[in-house]
Design a protein around this motif. Structure first.
Motif, PDB file in Angstrom:
ATOM      1  N   HIS A 117      10.552   4.038 -41.942  1.00 50.27           N
ATOM      2  CA  HIS A 117      11.894   4.570 -41.671  1.00 50.27           C
ATOM      3  C   HIS A 117      11.729   6.013 -41.209  1.00 50.27           C
ATOM      4  O   HIS A 117      11.944   6.963 -41.979  1.00 50.27           O
ATOM      5  CB  HIS A 117      12.776   4.472 -42.918  1.00 50.27           C
ATOM      6  CG  HIS A 117      12.901   3.070 -43.405  1.00 50.27           C
ATOM      7  ND1 HIS A 117      13.647   2.116 -42.736  1.00 50.27           N
ATOM      8  CD2 HIS A 117      12.333   2.427 -44.445  1.00 50.27           C
ATOM      9  CE1 HIS A 117      13.546   0.954 -43.364  1.00 50.27           C
ATOM     10  NE2 HIS A 117      12.750   1.114 -44.397  1.00 50.27           N
ATOM     11  N   THR A 118      11.315   6.168 -39.963  1.00 53.23           N
ATOM     12  CA  THR A 118      10.940   7.469 -39.434  1.00 53.23           C
ATOM     13  C   THR A 118      12.065   8.480 -39.592  1.00 53.23           C
ATOM     14  O   THR A 118      13.205   8.225 -39.195  1.00 53.23           O
ATOM     15  CB  THR A 118      10.568   7.322 -37.942  1.00 53.23           C
ATOM     16  OG1 THR A 118       9.522   6.368 -37.849  1.00 53.23           O
ATOM     17  CG2 THR A 118      10.123   8.650 -37.361  1.00 53.23           C
ATOM     18  N   GLY A 119      11.725   9.591 -40.186  1.00 51.63           N
ATOM     19  CA  GLY A 119      12.686  10.688 -40.319  1.00 51.63           C
ATOM     20  C   GLY A 119      13.535  10.608 -41.562  1.00 51.63           C
ATOM     21  O   GLY A 119      14.278  11.553 -41.856  1.00 51.63           O
ATOM     22  N   ASP A 120      13.464   9.516 -42.289  1.00 55.55           N
ATOM     23  CA  ASP A 120      14.293   9.374 -43.485  1.00 55.55           C
ATOM     24  C   ASP A 120      13.569   9.877 -44.727  1.00 55.55           C
ATOM     25  O   ASP A 120      12.348  10.057 -44.725  1.00 55.55           O
ATOM     26  CB  ASP A 120      14.714   7.914 -43.658  1.00 55.55           C
ATOM     27  CG  ASP A 120      15.868   7.550 -42.747  1.00 55.55           C
ATOM     28  OD1 ASP A 120      16.828   8.338 -42.677  1.00 55.55           O
ATOM     29  OD2 ASP A 120      15.801   6.490 -42.083  1.00 55.55           O
ATOM     30  N   ILE A 121      14.357  10.037 -45.786  1.00 49.78           N
ATOM     31  CA  ILE A 121      13.832  10.580 -47.039  1.00 49.78           C
ATOM     32  C   ILE A 121      14.302   9.675 -48.163  1.00 49.78           C
ATOM     33  O   ILE A 121      15.484   9.318 -48.225  1.00 49.78           O
ATOM     34  CB  ILE A 121      14.368  12.018 -47.237  1.00 49.78           C
ATOM     35  CG1 ILE A 121      13.775  12.923 -46.149  1.00 49.78           C
ATOM     36  CG2 ILE A 121      14.039  12.560 -48.612  1.00 49.78           C
ATOM     37  CD1 ILE A 121      14.430  14.263 -46.078  1.00 49.78           C
ATOM     38  N   SER A 122      13.395   9.312 -49.043  1.00 48.69           N
ATOM     39  CA  SER A 122      13.781   8.414 -50.143  1.00 48.69           C
ATOM     40  C   SER A 122      14.307   9.219 -51.325  1.00 48.69           C
ATOM     41  O   SER A 122      14.064  10.432 -51.448  1.00 48.69           O
ATOM     42  CB  SER A 122      12.579   7.580 -50.591  1.00 48.69           C
ATOM     43  OG  SER A 122      11.666   8.400 -51.296  1.00 48.69           O
ATOM     44  N   ALA A 123      14.983   8.503 -52.210  1.00 46.34           N
ATOM     45  CA  ALA A 123      15.483   9.148 -53.428  1.00 46.34           C
ATOM     46  C   ALA A 123      14.317   9.689 -54.256  1.00 46.34           C
ATOM     47  O   ALA A 123      14.390  10.787 -54.816  1.00 46.34           O
ATOM     48  CB  ALA A 123      16.298   8.147 -54.234  1.00 46.34           C
ATOM     49  N   ALA A 124      13.236   8.926 -54.312  1.00 41.91           N
ATOM     50  CA  ALA A 124      12.068   9.374 -55.097  1.00 41.91           C
ATOM     51  C   ALA A 124      11.496  10.672 -54.525  1.00 41.91           C
ATOM     52  O   ALA A 124      11.027  11.541 -55.270  1.00 41.91           O
ATOM     53  CB  ALA A 124      11.011   8.278 -55.104  1.00 41.91           C
ATOM     54  N   MET A 125      11.544  10.807 -53.191  1.00 46.46           N
ATOM     55  CA  MET A 125      11.035  12.048 -52.569  1.00 46.46           C
ATOM     56  C   MET A 125      11.899  13.239 -52.966  1.00 46.46           C
ATOM     57  O   MET A 125      11.399  14.327 -53.235  1.00 46.46           O
ATOM     58  CB  MET A 125      11.012  11.899 -51.047  1.00 46.46           C
ATOM     59  CG  MET A 125       9.946  10.953 -50.551  1.00 46.46           C
ATOM     60  SD  MET A 125      10.224  10.610 -48.802  1.00 46.46           S
ATOM     61  CE  MET A 125       8.868   9.498 -48.480  1.00 46.46           C
TER      62      MET A 125
END
Ligand code: PEP
Length: 244
Positions: A72-80
């Motif tokens: 998911h290029t450019g996205d950020i996860s909740a864990a991050m």
């Protein structure tokens, strides 16, 4: 419950400005009668979290992806976000709903992901000007609340009329009170007793000059502040107007 004053810095701030702003907020935050959260851009979140660590100021993200990880290029996860020091995340902001076409079911999936990582979700809802002019504001917001929340939701709602964001315009006191009462009723219907104590923030052109009035309205549990959160003095003045 204490009111929550949350600052949404949006896509503003390089490292030096962000650290300066965070330091200034920390300096004024110790004696405030409310919870204080700042939501910087993801690129500076870890640095801001380090700057405010151990103070009364918490840090949040402005969005997260619904998936744990992957292509998911450019996205950020909740864990991050959590790993970078966030304890909360804004989800479903109207700028995300408009710029990125996010639907309420997508927001709901993000809420689930955020909660799974221990982040407090702040779910934004609000009608456009056309919807208000057509008298459809309560139907629109009701559907957004209903569809954006998972069962057992225990986060925060932010009512942000789209037409009030960044415009200097706000709804009348009666309109804010009516919408917050409507949202409370939907929360009770959707979540049962669990919906009674959730904070419902108001957002949209909150400034030092109107904060006291808005924050004193029934069912207003705090404010989500955009533009005025970029000036520490204004943000702190809004927070000082919170009802304790
Ligand atoms: C926002 O975008 O969340 C917001 C409330 O912006 P502003 O305070 O600038 O209207």
């Amino acid at each position: 419950m204490r009111q929550l004053i949350a600052g949404n810095w949006k896509m503003n701030g390089l490292l030096a400005d962000s650290l300066e702003l965070a330091s200034a907020v920390v300096k004024g935050a110790a004696a405030l009668p409310c919870d204080v959260l700042v939501c910087p851009p993801a690129t500076v979140l870890r640095a801001v979290a380090g700057k405010v660590a151990g103070t009364a100021v918490a840090v949040g993200g402005q969005d997260c992806h619904a998936k744990e990880k992957g292509a998911h290029t450019g996205d950020i996860s909740a864990a991050m976000l959590k790993d970078a020091g966030a304890s909360a995340v804004i989800l479903g902001h109207s700028e995300r709903r408009t710029d990125h076409g996010e639907s309420s079911p997508e927001v709901r999936a993000k809420v689930v992901a955020a909660v799974a990582c221990g982040l407090l979700p702040i779910v934004c809802v609000g009608e456009t000007e056309a919807e208000r002019l057509a008298g459809r504001q309560e139907d629109v917001v009701r559907a957004q609340v209903w569809d954006s929340l998972p069962d057992g939701f225990a986060g925060v709602i932010a009512y942000e009329p789209v037409w009030a964001i960044g415009t200097g315009r706000t709804p009348t006191e009666a309109d804010v009170a009516a919408m917050h009462a409507c949202i409370r009723a939907v929360l009770l219907e959707r979540l049962g007793e669990g919906g009674r104590r959730l904070r419902i923030l108001y957002g949209g052109s909150v400034k030092p000059a109107n904060a006291r009035t808005l924050l004193a309205l029934p069912e207003v549990g705090g404010a989500l502040v955009g533009g005025a959160s970029l000036a520490a003095a204004d943000f702190l003045a809004i927070a000082a107007a919170a009802a304790d």
